[in-house]
Design a protein around this motif. Structure first.
Motif, PDB file in Angstrom:
ATOM      1  N   GLN A 164       0.802  -1.222   0.000  1.00  0.00           N
ATOM      2  CA  GLN A 164       0.000   0.000   0.000  1.00  0.00           C
ATOM      3  C   GLN A 164       0.839   1.280   0.000  1.00  0.00           C
ATOM      4  N   PHE A 165       0.151   2.367  -0.400  1.00  0.00           N
ATOM      5  CA  PHE A 165       0.706   3.717  -0.358  1.00  0.00           C
ATOM      6  C   PHE A 165      -0.200   4.567   0.531  1.00  0.00           C
ATOM      7  N   PRO A 166       0.318   5.638   1.096  1.00  0.00           N
ATOM      8  CA  PRO A 166      -0.498   6.442   2.017  1.00  0.00           C
ATOM      9  C   PRO A 166      -1.689   7.112   1.340  1.00  0.00           C
ATOM     10  N   ALA A 167      -2.786   7.162   2.062  1.00  0.00           N
ATOM     11  CA  ALA A 167      -3.904   8.009   1.647  1.00  0.00           C
ATOM     12  C   ALA A 167      -3.614   9.458   2.025  1.00  0.00           C
ATOM     13  N   ILE A 168      -2.839   9.619   3.081  1.00  0.00           N
ATOM     14  CA  ILE A 168      -2.491  10.933   3.600  1.00  0.00           C
ATOM     15  C   ILE A 168      -1.139  10.830   4.286  1.00  0.00           C
ATOM     16  N   VAL A 169      -0.399  11.912   4.289  1.00  0.00           N
ATOM     17  CA  VAL A 169       0.831  11.962   5.075  1.00  0.00           C
ATOM     18  C   VAL A 169       0.709  13.103   6.085  1.00  0.00           C
TER      19      VAL A 169
END
Length: 617
Positions: A58-63
């Motif tokens: 996965q990759f972030p939805a938000i940082v």
């Protein structure tokens, strides 16, 4: 060309904690900056000793720090997984950011393509300092959350990045470099948190470094017109950093820091410019221009960004320490992370003489105007903070306005109740010592802790009343304590000289040239065209004093109840007189130094704004 500046002065740092018994798997990534195709970079992840029945990549939805859901997985395409024999594994895309990989016991590699965000046509444009740029042979902005994914539940594992480099470009970052050659850089990070928290910019080298106390500060610059150099910026930034070092009593809670600055001659797709803060660095996306224009902007933004080394680096809640990239939970203390940081950024500069008091006072007046006119005042600041991702997203910028004013009010409470022996800076340093980077506080306990740690229970009362409820800040009372008159609106009485048009004749005398806009008072006085103005009451009227006379009449109507003006009319002396006509009007956002300030107000103001060297330690 117009630019919007957003002091997106942000919370963007994390903490690596080596957990006993954690999975020993190491992420081994590789990218080649020389192989750009269709404005995309290929990323490869080599995998050893990872035996799981199923994996979610996965990759972030938000940082942290962006306060918007960006879904970085939208920029990932052609994601594939392979086993040890090179055969593809079955993959199912779950949503924008997640892929489920089945039968992963023999997984050996994942590969995918990355599109950069800076020139995207996709909706929900990403603020450039939080995005990615791919500009072959010229510039690469590696905000690592946009290039490198992670397995669900495995954020604490070590990351190794191999970047095959174009020898004309140089990588600037605060990440640890294990190998650094013309063609290869190898970086390591102890966790995904620290990887995300350390952007890398590759560009044609223009770097400088300075030392502030025990802290080594690097500047990496990309400037298209070369009108500004990293060396020049470092010289000007040093003034700001030295002021902040003095403000923090000589101690900076980091031994290295990097300013990564990208200057551009065209606006970005997001329509915004500004900076994003990290633990040991900050990234800037700003317009290019002449040094005298852009350097003050860099100084102002950097003053805020660098101060984040205090909060939230050393003072932060559990929500920040254990950030969830997919379903984040927000802390209720944005007044602390952004408000106190913004307040300290200006206070340190004025207390050390980098800016003058008039400039600082004007900035406070502007924050009051913005906070009272642009934002919803019926929301508790803690409520807004927790809902800033969705329900109260449009209220977030108030952290730099009302958030700073909350900090100012708390500073005055501490100064007043300790008779100047403590201030807000001292409280923050105590909180930093109590918690530090590895020990988060509980959101709901902070206000009580502040009262106990400062020994001033009024601090807790103030915070609960004005931060944890929708009670408006007592701005008039706060400003009066330091000898400043503030009123959101006030009815004022004004006088008039008649609203006549005045000009100068060949003998340098003032005469009535225009009566087209004469008012009631002017008609009562009986002015006529051509009247030469000789005296106001008993004072001679001259070109030098006419402005002062009119200002006195307008601003002090109750003091000047009867007006007498002597004129020469067709060679004869004529005396005109009338009672003052008083007009009443409403004036908004009164913010001015009180000319009759009390000794107590003067004393508190000096405790507040006085030089650091004059403080009691």
């Amino acid at each position: 060309m117009k630019f919007k500046f957003y002091l997106c002065y942000q919370i963007f740092f994390f903490f690596a904690i080596q957990l006993l018994g954690q999975n020993p798997f190491i992420y081994k990534y590789q990218i080649n900056l020389n192989e750009v195709n269709n404005d995309q970079l290929k990323v490869e992840l080599s995998i050893d000793d990872l035996n799981e029945e199923e994996l979610i990549f996965q990759f972030p939805a938000i940082v942290p720090g962006t306060y918007k859901i960006y879904n970085y997985g939208r920029f990932i395409s052609d994601l594939k997984a392979f086993d040890t024999s090179g055969q593809p594994l079955s993959i199912k895309k779950i949503d924008d950011n997640r892929w489920r990989i089945l039968s992963t016991k023999n997984i050996s590699k994942i590969s995918y393509l990355v599109d950069d965000t800076w020139d995207t046509k996709l909706p929900k444009k990403i603020f450039e300092p939080a995005g990615t740029n791919i500009d072959k042979d010229e510039n690469f902005v590696l905000n690592n959350h946009g290039f490198f994914g992670y397995f669900d539940g495995m954020v604490e594992n070590t990351f190794e990045l191999k970047v095959i480099n174009n020898e004309k470009l140089y990588g600037v970052t605060s990440l640890s470099k294990e190998i650094n050659t013309d063609s290869l850089d190898v970086y390591t990070a102890p966790s995904y948190h620290r990887l995300v928290d350390n952007p890398i910019m590759y560009s044609k080298p223009d770097t400088a470094s300075i030392q502030v106390g025990n802290t080594i500060v690097k500047i990496g610059l990309r400037s298209p017109q070369k009108s500004i150099t990293a060396k020049l910026i470092s010289k000007e930034l040093k003034k700001v950093l030295k002021a902040q070092q003095t403000f923090l009593k000589g101690d900076l809670p980091t031994n290295h820091y990097t300013f990564i600055i990208y200057l551009t001659d065209k606006p970005g797709v997001s329509g915004a410019m500004g900076a994003l803060e990290h633990w040991n660095s900050s990234f800037y996306f700003l317009p290019t221009g002449k040094p005298k224009m852009i350097i003050p902007i860099i100084q102002e933004i950097a003053a805020h960004e660098f101060f984040h080394i205090l909060t939230p680096l050393s003072i932060h809640s559990e929500e920040i320490a254990h950030f969830d990239y997919i379903e984040p939970k927000m802390s209720e203390h944005l007044w602390l992370y952004e408000g106190v940081t913004e307040y300290f950024a200006g206070l340190a500069l004025v207390k050390n003489g980098v800016i003058d008091r008039t400039t600082y006072m004007n900035s406070i007046g502007k924050k009051i105007l913005n906070s009272t006119k642009l934002y919803n005042r019926n929301i508790a600041f803690t409520t807004m903070s927790k809902g800033c991702l969705d329900k109260y997203g449009d209220q977030y910028p108030n952290v730099y306005e009302k958030g700073a004013l909350i900090a100012l009010g708390l500073d005055l409470v501490i100064l007043e109740h300790s008779n100047g022996t403590q201030n807000l800076r001292d409280l923050m340093l105590k909180l930093s010592k109590k918690y530090g980077s590895d020990k988060p506080f509980k959101d709901e306990e902070l206000f009580t802790v502040i009262g106990e740690l400062s020994g001033i229970p009024e601090t807790t009362t103030y915070l609960k009343k004005y931060v944890d409820s929708n009670t408006p800040l007592p701005l008039e009372e706060m400003m009066a304590k330091v000898g400043i008159d503030y009123a959101e609106s006030r009815e004022i009485a004004t006088g008039t000289f008649g609203n006549i048009g005045i000009s100068i004749n060949d003998q340098d005398e003032l005469f009535v040239e225009d009566l087209s806009d004469v008012d009631e008072f002017g008609e009562k006085m009986g002015y006529q065209l051509g009247d030469v103005l000789l005296k106001y009451n008993k004072q001679e009227i001259t070109m030098e004093n006419i402005s002062d006379i009119i200002n006195e009449v307008v601003n002090s109507p109750k003091k000047n109840t009867n007006i007498k003006v002597t004129v020469r009319r067709q060679g004869k002396i004529v005396k005109l007189k009338s009672k003052t006509v008083i007009n009443h009007q409403t004036e908004d956002n009164i913010f001015e130094i009180n000319g009759k300030r009390s000794p107590q107000a003067l004393h508190l103001r000096e405790l507040w704004l006085g030089k650091i060297s004059d403080e009691k330690n």
